[in-house]
Design a protein around this motif. Structure first.
Motif, PDB file in Angstrom:
ATOM      1  N   THR A 271      -1.728   8.429  -3.312  1.00  0.00           N
ATOM      2  CA  THR A 271      -1.486   7.867  -4.646  1.00  0.00           C
ATOM      3  C   THR A 271      -1.008   6.415  -4.528  1.00  0.00           C
ATOM      4  N   GLU A 272      -0.052   6.164  -3.625  1.00  0.00           N
ATOM      5  CA  GLU A 272       0.457   4.796  -3.443  1.00  0.00           C
ATOM      6  C   GLU A 272      -0.630   3.913  -2.806  1.00  0.00           C
ATOM      7  N   ALA A 273      -1.397   4.487  -1.902  1.00  0.00           N
ATOM      8  CA  ALA A 273      -2.483   3.726  -1.258  1.00  0.00           C
ATOM      9  C   ALA A 273      -3.467   3.225  -2.317  1.00  0.00           C
ATOM     10  N   LYS A 274      -3.780   4.108  -3.278  1.00  0.00           N
ATOM     11  CA  LYS A 274      -4.691   3.752  -4.356  1.00  0.00           C
ATOM     12  C   LYS A 274      -4.092   2.667  -5.259  1.00  0.00           C
ATOM     13  N   LYS A 275      -2.783   2.756  -5.502  1.00  0.00           N
ATOM     14  CA  LYS A 275      -2.134   1.723  -6.331  1.00  0.00           C
ATOM     15  C   LYS A 275      -2.215   0.362  -5.641  1.00  0.00           C
ATOM     16  N   ILE A 276      -1.986   0.340  -4.335  1.00  0.00           N
ATOM     17  CA  ILE A 276      -2.060  -0.926  -3.595  1.00  0.00           C
ATOM     18  C   ILE A 276      -3.495  -1.445  -3.639  1.00  0.00           C
ATOM     19  N   HIS A 277      -4.438  -0.529  -3.445  1.00  0.00           N
ATOM     20  CA  HIS A 277      -5.857  -0.905  -3.530  1.00  0.00           C
ATOM     21  C   HIS A 277      -6.177  -1.549  -4.878  1.00  0.00           C
ATOM     22  N   ASP A 278      -5.719  -0.928  -5.944  1.00  0.00           N
ATOM     23  CA  ASP A 278      -6.046  -1.430  -7.293  1.00  0.00           C
ATOM     24  C   ASP A 278      -5.390  -2.800  -7.536  1.00  0.00           C
ATOM     25  N   TYR A 279      -4.145  -2.935  -7.111  1.00  0.00           N
ATOM     26  CA  TYR A 279      -3.446  -4.222  -7.264  1.00  0.00           C
ATOM     27  C   TYR A 279      -4.203  -5.309  -6.495  1.00  0.00           C
ATOM     28  N   CYS A 280      -4.570  -5.015  -5.246  1.00  0.00           N
ATOM     29  CA  CYS A 280      -5.264  -6.014  -4.418  1.00  0.00           C
ATOM     30  C   CYS A 280      -6.617  -6.372  -5.022  1.00  0.00           C
ATOM     31  N   GLU A 281      -7.311  -5.374  -5.548  1.00  0.00           N
ATOM     32  CA  GLU A 281      -8.614  -5.644  -6.167  1.00  0.00           C
ATOM     33  C   GLU A 281      -8.453  -6.626  -7.330  1.00  0.00           C
ATOM     34  N   ALA A 282      -7.418  -6.413  -8.125  1.00  0.00           N
ATOM     35  CA  ALA A 282      -7.190  -7.289  -9.277  1.00  0.00           C
ATOM     36  C   ALA A 282      -6.760  -8.695  -8.855  1.00  0.00           C
TER      37      ALA A 282
END
Ligand SMILES: O=C(O)CCC(=O)c1ccccc1C(=O)O
Ligand SMILES: [Mg+2]
Length: 368
Positions: A271-282
């Protein structure tokens, strides 16, 4: 879902070849595997990537077992859980110990994917059907041996070579590799072996067109990494320094990192990995999935995570056969032409071979 039973097993698996970083050498891998049973009989698997000793971070296999037994498992057993995102909320009273938390969270994501009839990759929101694969190459006895290894991995199709470096095994090594393989994508990983005073040495690496340099400075230092990035051209990628979305945000805002290596265990779960992924993508920060010499279970989770769209750069999740004579999953993770085909079956997409698991198990305990 309600988790009614959890079994922890400690496994010991011999590596095919020793793996050396700036901290030392591994001949074998000791780790925990967690099996969670849900009330209707579904089973999910998680892996703790903590090492036997606390060189990479402060966690160890034994601290993970202690955290799981005394704190984390009691917070999970017989609780109604609707979505794996709720696990991190249940764990909120417990600080850090991310690898221990991730061990349970991974098993719950596996069960959730099965319950909802989808692959783990799809459950996470991943779309890729195959993923690009790189390889991490440890420190060798001689540059000649390293060149021979790289040559073999280039022929196997690996799409990016990560070279472990340390003071004295850096500039000349990378120079030789660049001269010998002008077109290969190389990067270097220092596992915190340098200090800001070494900026001159690190600056010499700019001549070799490296995709990035991973974690040159201390694991708890995002300030000096920002200073270093102003002095060198090669993009810095943080590994050990990033434990959460908040860490990622601060490092990106400070200019300490231009790329992030996401490891599921280090950040406390998918879940946290996905949040970091989404933040970095943005924020236009490419990410890639790091490795921790995982068995097939952790490897399967890495493959699933890597299907998310901002995993743009090849990761370290190489094929099972790069590490093990026999992995604990079937089929094994296979790399062909530099790709892993993402399994489409529900759950993690690989079967756990219980006989193989038993043959590597040195301790186990069940909790109800
Ligand atoms: O092949 C892998 O699983 C990754 C190898 C690797 O680089 C690594 C292995 C163990 C601990 C830390 C690291 C790292 O990325 O720093
Ligand atoms: Mg690293």
């Amino acid at each position: 879902m309600k988790i009614t039973e959890i079994t922890i097993r400690q496994l010991k698996m011999k590596l095919k070849a020793p793996f050396t970083t700036s901290f030392g050498t591994f001949d074998e891998r000791d780790f925990l595997v967690l099996e969670a049973k849900e009330e209707s009989g579904l089973i999910g698997w998680g892996e703790s990537v903590a090492f036997h000793s606390p060189w990479y971070n402060e966690e160890t296999l034994q601290t993970n077992w202690h955290m799981l037994e005394d704190f984390l498992i009691p917070l999970i057993l017989n609780k109604e859980i609707h979505h794996p995102d709720e696990v991190s909320q249940l764990f909120e009273p417990i600080r850090k110990n991310n690898m221990a938390k991730s061990t349970i969270e991974g098993a719950i994501w596996d069960i959730y994917a099965q319950q909802t009839g989808q692959s783990l990759a799809t459950a996470l929101g991943g779309k890729k059907e195959k993923i690009d694969v790189g390889i991490s190459i440890g420190i060798q006895n001689s540059i000649e041996e390293l060149v021979a290894l790289v040559d073999g991995y280039v022929k196997e199709g690996y799409k990016r070579m990560k070279i472990k470096i340390k003071p004295g095994w850096d500039v000349e090594v990378m120079r030789t590799l660049r001269e010998t393989f002008p077109d290969v994508a190389f990067m270097a990983d220092a596992n915190s072996a340098y200090r800001l005073e070494d900026a001159e040495t690190l600056k010499q690496l700019d001549a070799f067109n490296l995709t990035m340099i991973e974690q040159p400075l201390a694991s708890d230092d995002i300030i000096d990494h920002a200073s270093l990035q102003k002095l060198i051209e090669t993009p810095i990628c943080l590994d050990e320094s990033i434990h959460s979305l908040e860490d990622a945000r601060k490092a990106v805002e400070l200019g300490s990192t231009k790329i992030i290596n996401i490891k599921i265990g280090r950040v406390g779960g998918l879940t946290e990995a996905k949040k970091i992924h989404d933040y970095c993508e943005a924020h236009n920060i490419p990410v890639w999935c790091g490795g921790m010499l995982e068995s097939g279970i952790g490897r399967a989770h890495n493959v699933a995570l890597t299907t998310l769209s901002n995993f743009i750069l090849p990761g370290d999740t190489a094929g099972s056969n790069r590490y093990w004579e026999k992995d604990i999953i079937e089929p094994e993770v296979v790399v062909k032409d530099g790709y892993i085909e993402v399994p489409q079956q529900i759950g993690i997409g690989y079967e756990i071979n219980r006989e193989t698991v038993s043959s590597f198990t040195v301790a186990q305990k069940t909790y109800q």
